[in-house]
Write an enzyme that holds these catalytic residues in place. Structure first.
Site, mmCIF file in Angstrom:
data_model
loop_
_atom_site.group_PDB
_atom_site.id
_atom_site.type_symbol
_atom_site.label_atom_id
_atom_site.label_comp_id
_atom_site.label_asym_id
_atom_site.label_seq_id
_atom_site.Cartn_x
_atom_site.Cartn_y
_atom_site.Cartn_z
ATOM 1 N N PRO A 74 -75.104 98.330 19.336
ATOM 2 C CA PRO A 74 -74.750 97.058 19.692
ATOM 3 C C PRO A 74 -73.974 96.920 20.886
ATOM 4 O O PRO A 74 -73.324 97.745 21.512
ATOM 5 C CB PRO A 74 -73.822 96.377 18.464
ATOM 6 C CG PRO A 74 -74.165 97.585 17.306
ATOM 7 C CD PRO A 74 -74.823 98.660 18.065
ATOM 8 N N CYS A 75 -74.165 95.630 21.672
ATOM 9 C CA CYS A 75 -73.589 95.540 22.986
ATOM 10 C C CYS A 75 -72.687 94.608 23.259
ATOM 11 O O CYS A 75 -71.900 94.458 24.459
ATOM 12 C CB CYS A 75 -74.714 95.425 24.125
ATOM 13 S SG CYS A 75 -75.810 94.050 23.433
ATOM 14 N N GLN A 76 -72.114 93.809 22.156
ATOM 15 C CA GLN A 76 -71.378 92.597 22.424
ATOM 16 C C GLN A 76 -69.749 93.197 22.757
ATOM 17 O O GLN A 76 -69.109 92.365 23.472
ATOM 18 C CB GLN A 76 -71.164 91.984 21.107
ATOM 19 C CG GLN A 76 -72.292 91.194 20.762
ATOM 20 C CD GLN A 76 -73.317 92.018 19.680
ATOM 21 O OE1 GLN A 76 -73.060 93.370 19.782
ATOM 22 N NE2 GLN A 76 -74.052 91.301 18.945
#
Ligand code: SAM
Length: 411
Positions: A74-76
């Site tokens: 995940p990149c948030q």
């Protein structure tokens, strides 16, 4: 080659690797809606697992004995400045690295947002990969140059155990298109609109796009045109009753999922999965490039020596034009022109032993003498070289036997 996909979402990256001919043996994803969607589209198992529990994950993954691990954590939660203010999900990049440490696949492919490369989490993952002895290719790819009608820049870190750094860089550069793909390029006449609305993060940004440009990055939310939308000077046209937001299905197609991909869950869930996904064709581009590289490494060359001499002496197989006439049904004069163009290409830059045509063309296009030619002559030469490649394959002639450098090369 056995592949395991980590943080698999609804399966964009898996689908790309599968399309390129790789065998995926399992996927891991902890959001059960995405895992359900994944399961509808693949026959191998998808495990609903929390990958932050590294020990448990490693136990399952090791049993599957993968040679390749792929995945986009995940990149948030990445900070821009690289300060240690990253959220807990950034730690999943480190979890990915720890899984690689425990499993030690021959290759891995990690995908993330562009800014991830400057994050602390990636810096730590990078240190793990280097300590383990991986050669790394780290590149930002723009999906619109890799067969996707969408501007979407993504960072890829690709590792090869015992490999050299940048082992895949030139190939990844060579195969890209020189121009952005537009929606019209990709969908042709299938679209029944010219302009569409993509809700902006704020009204300082434009929101109306034309199909004659790549789509903006598909995000995880999709909103209709709000009443009283103020407009933006850079909108492709003013908003009127003909301008609407894209449908969920249209967004999945722009992410290059096939039209028959199965979706499930609420609209909000689907929009999120679609926005999270690696565009299928981008994954496929990376996968094909890696596959060519791996296959090339494993080739056993067994070509007759006399052919080698023929090539070495003339730099060119004389029966090429005959083949063009007989097999490709070209007029004798056109065949002669093709042969001359291949010779012209070789006079600018000779082909190295075992050099693939895609790489040869890429290097040729860097030569000043080639760049000075008119665009139409350049494209004629490229076409002729591509035909020559077909001819070599058809006559099972293998350039790997050609002695390296038998003339001048441009640098
Ligand atoms: C960027 S998306 C991956 C998209 C996917 N590669 C694709 O192409 O469709 C990241 C995924 O990681 C999942 N995820 C987040 N935290 C996780 C965890 N702790 N364990 C496993 N998966 C997790 C999210 O649910 C999300 O689907």
């Amino acid at each position: 080659m056995r592949i395991v996909d980590l943080f698999a979402g609804c399966g964009g990256l898996s689908k790309g690797f599968q399309n390129a001919g790789f065998q995926i043996v399992a996927a891991f994803e902890f959001w059960n809606k995405a895992a359900e969607c994944y399961a509808l589209n693949f026959s191998h198992p998808v495990f609903t697992t929390d990958l932050s529990n590294i020990e448990e994950a490693v136990g399952k993954i090791q049993d599957l004995q993968p040679n390749i691990i792929i995945g986009g954590p995940p990149c948030q939660d990445f900070s821009h400045a690289g300060k240690r203010v990253e959220g807990s999900r950034a730690g999943l990049t480190e979890a990915y690295a720890e899984i690689v440490r425990a499993v030690r696949p021959k290759y891995f492919v990690m995908e993330n947002v562009d800014r991830a490369r400057n994050s602390c989490a990636f810096r730590e993952a990078h240190a793990v990969f280097k300590q383990l002895g991986y050669g790394l290719t780290m590149m930002v790819l723009d999906a619109s140059r890799c067969g996707v009608p969408q501007k979407r820049k993504r960072f890829f870190c690709i590792g090869e155990m015992g490999g050299a750094d940048d082992f895949l860089r030139e190939r990844l550069l060579a195969g890209q298109s020189s121009k952005d793909m537009t929606l019209r390029d990709y969908f042709g006449a299938a679209l029944d609109f010219e302009f569409y609305y993509r809700h902006p993060r704020n009204y300082c940004r434009r929101a109306v796009y034309s199909i004659d440009e790549p789509a903006p990055t598909m995000r995880g939310v999709n909103r209709p045109v709000p009443k009283g939308y103020p407009g933006h000077p850079n909108d492709a046209c003013p908003v009127d009753e003909n301008v609407r937001a894209l449908t969920t299905l249209e967004r999945s197609l722009i992410q290059t999922f096939p039209a028959d991909y199965h979706w499930c869950g609420s609209k909000t869930d689907m929009e999120q999965m679609i926005g999270n996904a690696v565009p299928v064709k981008l994954g496929e581009y990376v996968a094909r490039t890696l596959k060519n590289y791996i296959e090339r490494k494993n080739v056993v060359y067994k070509q007759p020596v006399e052919l080698t001499f023929q090539f070495a002496e003339t730099g060119f197989r004389q029966d090429f034009s005959e083949w063009l006439v007989e097999k490709m049904r070209l007029a004798r004069r056109t065949a002669g022109d093709m042969a001359s163009r291949v010779k012209r290409a070789h006079s600018i830059r000779l082909m190295d032993a075992g050099e693939e045509t895609v790489l040869y063309l890429h290097r040729l296009s860097q030569c000043p003498e080639f760049r000075n030619l008119s665009p139409s002559v350049r494209s004629q030469i490229k076409r002729a070289v591509a035909l020559y490649d077909e001819y070599l394959r058809a006559t099972s002639y293998d350039r790997a036997e050609v002695p390296p450098r038998y003339g001048s090369h441009c640098s």
